[in-house]
Every structure is written in structure tokens, then in C-alpha cells.
Design a protein around this motif. Structure first.
Motif, short mmCIF file in Angstrom:
data_model
loop_
_atom_site.label_atom_id
_atom_site.label_comp_id
_atom_site.label_asym_id
_atom_site.label_seq_id
_atom_site.Cartn_x
_atom_site.Cartn_y
_atom_site.Cartn_z
N ARG A 1 0.83 -1.22 0.00
CA ARG A 1 0.00 0.00 0.00
C ARG A 1 0.86 1.26 0.00
N LYS A 2 0.46 2.20 -0.80
CA LYS A 2 1.07 3.53 -0.78
C LYS A 2 -0.02 4.49 -1.26
N SER A 3 0.19 5.77 -1.05
CA SER A 3 -0.77 6.75 -1.53
C SER A 3 -0.56 6.94 -3.03
N ARG B 1 -1.49 8.90 -6.43
CA ARG B 1 -2.02 10.23 -6.76
C ARG B 1 -2.08 10.49 -8.27
N TYR C 1 -7.07 14.37 -7.45
CA TYR C 1 -6.12 13.75 -8.39
C TYR C 1 -6.77 13.15 -9.64
N CYS D 1 -5.98 6.75 -2.33
CA CYS D 1 -5.30 7.70 -1.44
C CYS D 1 -6.30 8.24 -0.43
N HIS D 2 -5.91 8.15 0.82
CA HIS D 2 -6.69 8.71 1.92
C HIS D 2 -6.78 10.23 1.70
N ILE D 3 -7.96 10.79 1.85
CA ILE D 3 -8.14 12.22 1.58
C ILE D 3 -8.76 12.92 2.79
N TRP D 4 -8.07 13.92 3.27
CA TRP D 4 -8.63 14.75 4.33
C TRP D 4 -8.90 16.18 3.82
N GLY D 5 -7.93 16.74 3.05
CA GLY D 5 -8.02 18.14 2.66
C GLY D 5 -9.33 18.48 1.95
N ARG E 1 7.31 -2.55 -0.52
CA ARG E 1 8.05 -1.38 -0.03
C ARG E 1 8.93 -1.76 1.16
N ARG F 1 9.54 4.17 11.80
CA ARG F 1 8.69 5.21 11.20
C ARG F 1 7.76 5.86 12.24
C1 LIG Z 1 -5.79 11.02 7.99
C2 LIG Z 1 -5.06 11.11 6.68
C3 LIG Z 1 -5.33 12.17 5.84
C4 LIG Z 1 -4.68 12.28 4.61
N1 LIG Z 1 -5.05 13.29 3.76
C5 LIG Z 1 -4.47 13.38 2.54
C6 LIG Z 1 -4.91 14.35 1.60
O1 LIG Z 1 -5.82 15.13 1.83
N2 LIG Z 1 -4.29 14.38 0.40
C7 LIG Z 1 -3.26 13.53 0.07
O2 LIG Z 1 -2.75 13.61 -1.04
N3 LIG Z 1 -2.84 12.58 0.94
C8 LIG Z 1 -3.42 12.48 2.17
N4 LIG Z 1 -3.02 11.49 3.04
C9 LIG Z 1 -1.94 10.56 2.67
C10 LIG Z 1 -0.64 10.81 3.46
O3 LIG Z 1 -0.03 11.99 3.01
C11 LIG Z 1 0.29 9.58 3.27
O4 LIG Z 1 -0.38 8.44 3.77
C12 LIG Z 1 1.63 9.72 3.98
O5 LIG Z 1 2.37 10.78 3.44
C13 LIG Z 1 2.46 8.42 3.90
O6 LIG Z 1 2.66 8.05 2.54
P1 LIG Z 1 2.13 6.65 1.99
O7 LIG Z 1 0.63 6.61 2.18
O8 LIG Z 1 2.49 6.63 0.53
O9 LIG Z 1 2.80 5.56 2.77
C14 LIG Z 1 -3.67 11.35 4.25
C15 LIG Z 1 -3.42 10.27 5.11
C16 LIG Z 1 -4.12 10.14 6.30
C17 LIG Z 1 -3.85 8.94 7.17
#
Ligand SMILES: Cc1cc2nc3c(=O)[nH]c(=O)nc-3n(C[C@H](O)[C@H](O)[C@H](O)COP(=O)(O)O)c2cc1C
Length: 172
Positions: free
Chosen positions: A7-9, A11, A72, A116-120, A159, A165
Motif C-alpha cells: 500500500r502507498k498513496s 495520486r 487527483y 489515497c486517503h483524503i482529508w483536505g 516497499r 517510522r
Molecule cells: C488522515 C489522513 C489524511 C490524509 N489526507 C491526505 C490528503 O488530503 N491528500 C493527500 O494527497 N494525501 C493524504 N493522506 C496521505 C498521506 O499523506 C500519506 O499516507 C503519507 O504521506 C504516507 O505516505 P504513503 O501513504 O504513501 O505511505 C492522508 C493520510 C491520512 C492517514
């Protein structure tokens, strides 16, 4: 562990829609999630695939954060909303949403879909009543997190996760 370590984010998305079967698998993973005190009615999930709604959320996020394409270009956004009281008990609402999102995320990895987890963008959505209505988020529920999902050319490979970490104290 296979999905966890890959798993990775992600985009970047090709724009190819999530299939009905993939969506069903994702939802199954969400429904398998634990929720505080078993109160499954304390959260609601909204699966957004309509391009015009995704564009409206993107626009709300761009307006709030001054950044384009915060979803994205993914073809699906899954939003988790919860009831917030403004006190410490909100912790479980946020945790419930995050737990469901992680289940969805790992299922996406196993299905070979980017996610990808999204909060913004969700924070921007939470402040836009008209958009919340357009997404049919019930009155009294606040969107607190989400996951974009979709086909991507960005492949998952194993990975190397650094051991340190997260600061960890082992008291044995
Ligand atoms: C609660 C939470 C909110 C996040 N919000 C965003 C977001 O709004 N946009 C984004 O691009 N990534 C977001 N992420 C992804 C994180 O930036 C990412 O998980 C972190 O940098 C580690 O990288 P990886 O997921 O590739 O291991 C979020 C992750 C979490 C857990």
C-alpha cells in the motif's frame, strides 16, 4: 501483510471507472470494518462517481486551499461522515471513519486499484452545505475523511518500510 506492505498513496489516475464488481468488493471491505460499540448507524458512507459532483468537490477544495486537483482526477471518492458533538467522544467518530477508510484502502490494493486517503478536500466539503446536500449526506452528519480510488498506471511493489517510522516504546 501482502497488501499492507504494498500500500502507498496513489495520486495519478487513468480515469477508467471502477467496475460494479470492484465497487461491490470495496463496499464489502467497508462493511467488515469494526466500529466503536458496534454503532454502525453513527457513520454514513457516500460513494461519489458522478464527474460533475467530483468536479464540484475539487472546486470547493481549490477555493479553500488554493490547490488544484486535490482528488487527483480519480473516478471515485468515498466519503465517510459522522455525527460530531464537539467533545472528547468525537474521537470514536473520527476513528470509525479512519478504520473504514483503511479497510477500503487495503481492499483497493488487493483489487489492483490506486487509492489515497483524503482529508483536505473533505474538510472543504464539510464547510459547504449545498455540496453536502448534493451528496445526500444526512442532516447532522459531518464528512471527516475519504478515499479516492481508481485505475492507475502507478504499480504497487513491495516497499521497504523503515522500522522506526512511528516512535515506539516497548515496555517488556
Ligand atoms: C488522515 C489522513 C489524511 C490524509 N489526507 C491526505 C490528503 O488530503 N491528500 C493527500 O494527497 N494525501 C493524504 N493522506 C496521505 C498521506 O499523506 C500519506 O499516507 C503519507 O504521506 C504516507 O505516505 P504513503 O501513504 O504513501 O505511505 C492522508 C493520510 C491520512 C492517514
Amino acid at each position: 501483510m501482502k497488501a499492507l506492505l504494498r500500500r502507498k498513496s496513489v495520486r495519478t489516475y487513468t480515469g477508467v471507472p471502477v467496475t460494479d464488481d470492484q465497487r461491490a468488493q470495496l463496499l464489502k471491505a467497508a462493511y467488515a470494518s469494526p466500529v466503536a460499540m458496534g454503532q454502525y448507524d453513527s457513520i454514513v458512507m457516500t460513494v461519489v462517481e458522478k464527474p460533475e459532483l467530483l468536479a464540484q468537490i475539487d472546486a470547493a477544495a481549490a477555493k479553500q486551499f488554493g490547490r488544484e486537483k486535490m482528488l487527483y482526477g480519480a473516478p471515485m471518492l468515498i466519503v465517510l461522515a459522522t455525527k460530531l458533538k464537539g467533545d472528547a467522544s468525537d474521537n470514536s467518530g473520527y476513528s470509525n471513519a479512519a478504520t473504514v477508510i483503511e479497510n477500503l484502502n487495503l481492499a483497493a490494493v488487493e483489487l489492483g486499484l490506486g487509492a489515497c486517503h483524503i482529508w483536505g478536500a473533505i474538510a472543504a466539503l464539510a464547510e459547504d452545505d449545498a455540496l453536502k446536500q448534493a451528496l445526500k449526506i444526512p442532516e447532522g452528519f459531518t464528512p471527516v475523511g475519504g478515499l479516492v480510488v481508481g485505475d492507475s498506471a502507478d504499480a504497487y511493489t513491495k516497499r521497504d518500510i523503515p522500522d522506526n517510522r512511528i516512535a515506539t516504546e516497548i515496555l517488556d
